[in-house]
Design an enzyme around this catalytic site. Sequence first.
Site, PDB file in Angstrom:
ATOM      1  CE1 TYR B 260      -4.372  -0.945  -0.280  1.00 55.51           C
ATOM      2  CE2 TYR B 260      -3.533  -2.835   0.925  1.00 55.51           C
ATOM      3  CZ  TYR B 260      -4.513  -2.249   0.150  1.00 55.51           C
ATOM      4  OH  TYR B 260      -5.633  -2.953  -0.204  1.00 55.51           O
ATOM      5  CG  HIS B 417      -5.621  -2.807   3.899  1.00 54.11           C
ATOM      6  ND1 HIS B 417      -6.515  -3.606   3.221  1.00 54.11           N
ATOM      7  CD2 HIS B 417      -5.838  -1.540   3.463  1.00 54.11           C
ATOM      8  CE1 HIS B 417      -7.237  -2.852   2.396  1.00 54.11           C
ATOM      9  NE2 HIS B 417      -6.858  -1.602   2.526  1.00 54.11           N
TER      10      HIS B 417
END
Lengths: 737, 737
Positions: B260, B417
């Site tokens: 990410y 996440h």
Amino acid sequence: MRNRIVILIWFMVGGSQGLALQAQANLRGGVWPPLFQQTVNHWKGEVQGLMEEGILVPTPKDMAGGYSHEVHKRNFFLLPKAAALYQLTGEEKYAAYVKEVFFAYAKAYPGWGKHPSTRSYARGKIFWQCLNDANWLVYMSQAYAGIYDMLSAKERETLETQLFRPCADYLSLENPRFFNRIHNHSTWGNAAVGMIALVMQDDVLLNRALYGLEGQPTFGEATDNDGGRINIPGQNKAGFLAQLDHAFSPDGYYTEGPYYQRYAMSPFIMFAQVLHQQRPELGIFAYRDSLLKKAVFALLQQTDGAGAFFPINDAQKGMSYLSRELIQAVDVVYALCGKDARLLSVAEDQGRVLLDKTGYTVAEDLAAGEAKPFHKWSQIFTDGANGDEGALAILRPRNPAFPITAVFKYAAQGMGHGHFDRLSYALYEGSTEALQDYGSARWVNIDQKGGGGYLKENKTWAKQSLAHNTLILDQTSHFQGKTQKGSEWAGEPYFSDLSRPDAQVVSAKETHAYPGVTMQRTLCLLEDSVLDEPILLDVFRVAGETAHPLDLPFHFQTQLLAANFEYKTFSSPLVLGSSHGYQHVWKEAAASLEEGPLRMTWFSDLKFFELTTHMEAGDSALLCRVGAADPEFNLRRDAFLLLRKPAVKDALIVSAVRAHGNYSPVSEIPRRPYPPKLTVQTLHSDAAYSVVSLSIAEGPTWIMGISNQDSSAEQRHSVDWQGKTFTWQGPFFLSKI
Amino acid sequence: MRNRIVILIWFMVGGSQGLALQAQANLRGGVWPPLFQQTVNHWKGEVQGLMEEGILVPTPKDMAGGYSHEVHKRNFFLLPKAAALYQLTGEEKYAAYVKEVFFAYAKAYPGWGKHPSTRSYARGKIFWQCLNDANWLVYMSQAYAGIYDMLSAKERETLETQLFRPCADYLSLENPRFFNRIHNHSTWGNAAVGMIALVMQDDVLLNRALYGLEGQPTFGEATDNDGGRINIPGQNKAGFLAQLDHAFSPDGYYTEGPYYQRYAMSPFIMFAQVLHQQRPELGIFAYRDSLLKKAVFALLQQTDGAGAFFPINDAQKGMSYLSRELIQAVDVVYALCGKDARLLSVAEDQGRVLLDKTGYTVAEDLAAGEAKPFHKWSQIFTDGANGDEGALAILRPRNPAFPITAVFKYAAQGMGHGHFDRLSYALYEGSTEALQDYGSARWVNIDQKGGGGYLKENKTWAKQSLAHNTLILDQTSHFQGKTQKGSEWAGEPYFSDLSRPDAQVVSAKETHAYPGVTMQRTLCLLEDSVLDEPILLDVFRVAGETAHPLDLPFHFQTQLLAANFEYKTFSSPLVLGSSHGYQHVWKEAAASLEEGPLRMTWFSDLKFFELTTHMEAGDSALLCRVGAADPEFNLRRDAFLLLRKPAVKDALIVSAVRAHGNYSPVSEIPRRPYPPKLTVQTLHSDAAYSVVSLSIAEGPTWIMGISNQDSSAEQRHSVDWQGKTFTWQGPFFLSKI
């Protein structure tokens, strides 16, 4: 005499080719062509390592992997390199070392009896079997030729009477079963005797090598230690030329498959290389319509996009044309059989050349930029010495932008290493296995897995029909999984047409795998300009006297992405059966099918693949995985789809398989994940004719008709279908509507 | 004004940098550096394709993947390239096209209301969410700057009043929850407003971008459409600089992990690039001790031998530093942050550069041969904005001949996440996963698998502790698998020493994953000259108030070669449990263990790996496979070993893992398949101290002592063992006997 030896090894110090090459290099600024220079550097390092260890000639005692075995093996691999380095560099240290090792052998050899291991039917003296002694003599012949010039006549006499001739006699006169046999191991024996004969200028020995021992009895039912027959039926010749007659089919195919062919080629290539020079009148490379060149091209054709051999029969995946044996074969065939510039591309991939004139030639021509791409093409390789024992067909698109390749096997059994996979095919996209052949259950030389030998799962899984993409009746392998039965009959070519621009078609039958049952498979690689990618159309017909349940596996191996049928997974997987490989399979999911198209998409190496087939109500689909009854984790947990039909007397199963796009985990963009849908259907099926259709959504529909009983080119056929009549001449028609 | 724009895009026609570069190229024979030329060629093709389709500005309607979304996205990616090509080539057609598209937007934009989809908490006008509108404005700012010079003042006024300023106001004034949020999406909003401000020379807008909207309320408990909180606790700043304060740890680590971070970096890099030129007084690249440069190096360090990011938390494997975002980051940081020549090696791997001056600089310096190798090193990356929320430690041997890498995670939860894998590690050998982190259960953008989004197995398997190489108590994931609980506490660094030449040691604790239980793991990468390869010593201590059954998985993933324990396979595999990931696992085999060393060898990518651990009588070993309760085949069938201890209050599990040699299927020779055996043992274990040994057969024995309660550098410790006394100062000792 000098000339003879010059030619043998291709290099010579003192005003001969070695220096000539050196002079040539000087013209290029003192350097050899880069690939040759790398090769020289590599072997200098290896030979230096050997020389630093001194002279090691231990008394023979061990099996493969053991000390005495590995030392003698290293000697025979490196001594010819030392001799070549002597010729290339003129440095005497190399020749002196070779000579010293030779004399150590000459002193010890006469005192050695047979090797203590009794495992072989033909025990060696240096190694446990004559095969390895023959390897030794082949390479030592090269080394002897390389230093011949610097030995005195007396030294030569000592070596020849104490070592080389006794060894040649041992391999031939004293081991007639080994020497006169038609077998790839015996080819080494013939080559060994012939190659040392050429150095020693001994025509008696040479004739023995070429034509076998005279006046030898046949050996009846005698077998070797692996159970193989010593004599082949009707054998009336022996020696190197007889091996050439029997080992390969007229197309250069080797019945065990390319994995074993790679090894079997070596003695042919090495002996032929020197025969070509010493006995040009034999025309060895022209023999049997240039068979040796064909055999090398056959090997190169039987490779995937990375040069790995198709794992036909017993074969460990990953073996490729980068191997030592193929470097040898490519260099020799390039230099001595017409300098086919496509071979230079292969040599470039190989990144190594032979340490002789052929290797030099390859390196020089590569450096001159003469390489041409090696585009592989579709080809049918007949099997059997006379080309009448079935075939292996390789289908490749004409457009080289599409690397899809179907490998269709309807060959002979392939002897003891054969698998029970008549009419199977494997499908490749470049080096990706779209539909795999499992290969062998073996980790070669990895001791942790059964000592590196064949694992028992090789027999119980890898050889079985279920491990291949072919039809299975009654959950029983072809020929009941019996090698002897399978060896009685080969697959039967029915028709083929590789000439059309839009499609290449091959059809074959198998009528003996199951008594009273005819199986016929027709593969068609469609390549229409309106299609974005080629499609493999697969029409499998089976007709029996009685009803049998049918299983047709598709070994997609990897990740299921999507299926259009509703499957249910089991909370705990069930074992599929109890024998013929079924005991090694888990059912992970099952689906009862309605009539209609079945579609499945999978994902291998970031590429999409899709199967479309047409199933009937009452059929079922099983999602299976290899790995049951595997107490030592010897099997890969690969996935496959099993299409299953209840007992039927006959059936026609039509499928289409294609590769369609790929995915990048870096851009995270899938390319062409949803190509236009395909639909396949049977329009007509009876004993005489099969007519099927393949429709492409918003595209054309293809119709293929097959005459099932008459494949003559002249015969006219007609089939009525929904008020239309299809008429055609010859075994099949294929047209677009 | 001209100067301003020149600097913004770095190229300018007409006596400016574009022509200057062209002139420079002329000196080089009219060519740009090869990599830059390739980049120009690539974008010419893409832009040409766009221009041939005409002006497409559809009314916003679709979600991602739909027509209007994809057209606007393609526009914003390609228009800056068209503008750059105008500057580089002087060809007016590029500028004319950009201008025409701008005016089409300027005409349509004022009439567009909010996007019809209501899924986002912050709906855009061009796209369904403000994030994408902000992407659009970031790139359009670049395009606008690129053609600014060829527009009349009136044209600029039209574009700015009708399009750019309204868009900037929409993203900020009209969407304060989006704009003032501390979040990677909002960084795009800040960058968009700031970048258009710099082209329009609007300091009010620029200040808004840098410092956020003034006088905005906080948003209490409000959340976005994914359930994330709008305000972070204690937030009192907003805008781009506040994002920089919060997004990364002081070491440049991003709490969600590198997968990410790659995406989150883009707006930082793009806005910083222009701020660096336009507002040099801000010293943006020096901000927070050169944080942006650190963040880029942190990303590059978190990669395997092929440049693929370690799949920490939710991450699809295969994403790498070859991605668009990293090409951008590497070029900008190279050119603007001191020209670290190691970055050129990365750029060379990337094979593409940016179409601007930074890309030109990289290409030029690469062509000049200035690249230096990028050897990665051991590093500890603290997590959390203040660096006090645990860390990720990467251990790599000092000798770059050994590509083994341990990735040890004791960081914060990583927000939504995050995975429940405290004290886990993954082990790499180059790009081979020796012990894997499963990654996410998702095929990004592959529609066939759940529309390309996260699959339900991501939560039920991939996030669970069992999917990682860490300890599990009571068959329950850390923090019971609850993100909110996990987010309350981070892992705790205990001590580390990366300074020794023979070993690098990192120790961390986790005291909140299970109430009343302290877990402590110490990893030591041993690199002794007598060893043929580095060894990872792994000491896992757990101590609780009550007894718990323990599970410690080793995710070897691939092919089991050999084990020294007697396992029994099940005729049909059993499901391991019912929740916390256990429901997804099949037991394929089980072994009851006696006290002593457990050894297992596996084979991945043709390399050998070995685990040695010490187990107690009553412990067991399970050979497991992922894939149960997987009704859509969303999980890979990967293997792992599960070491299991019956309920104990405390335990010390000592293991050693190493890579040792490889195998070539071409030569069929295994290299170093049997290295000297290792033995690990616990010499002492109590609340205060752990002392363990690692013995190498026919080699040294290493002893490591750890002070479990006091990690101060000054404290002296002593432990008695078999009549000897180990004494040391500081948190640990490690010595050879």
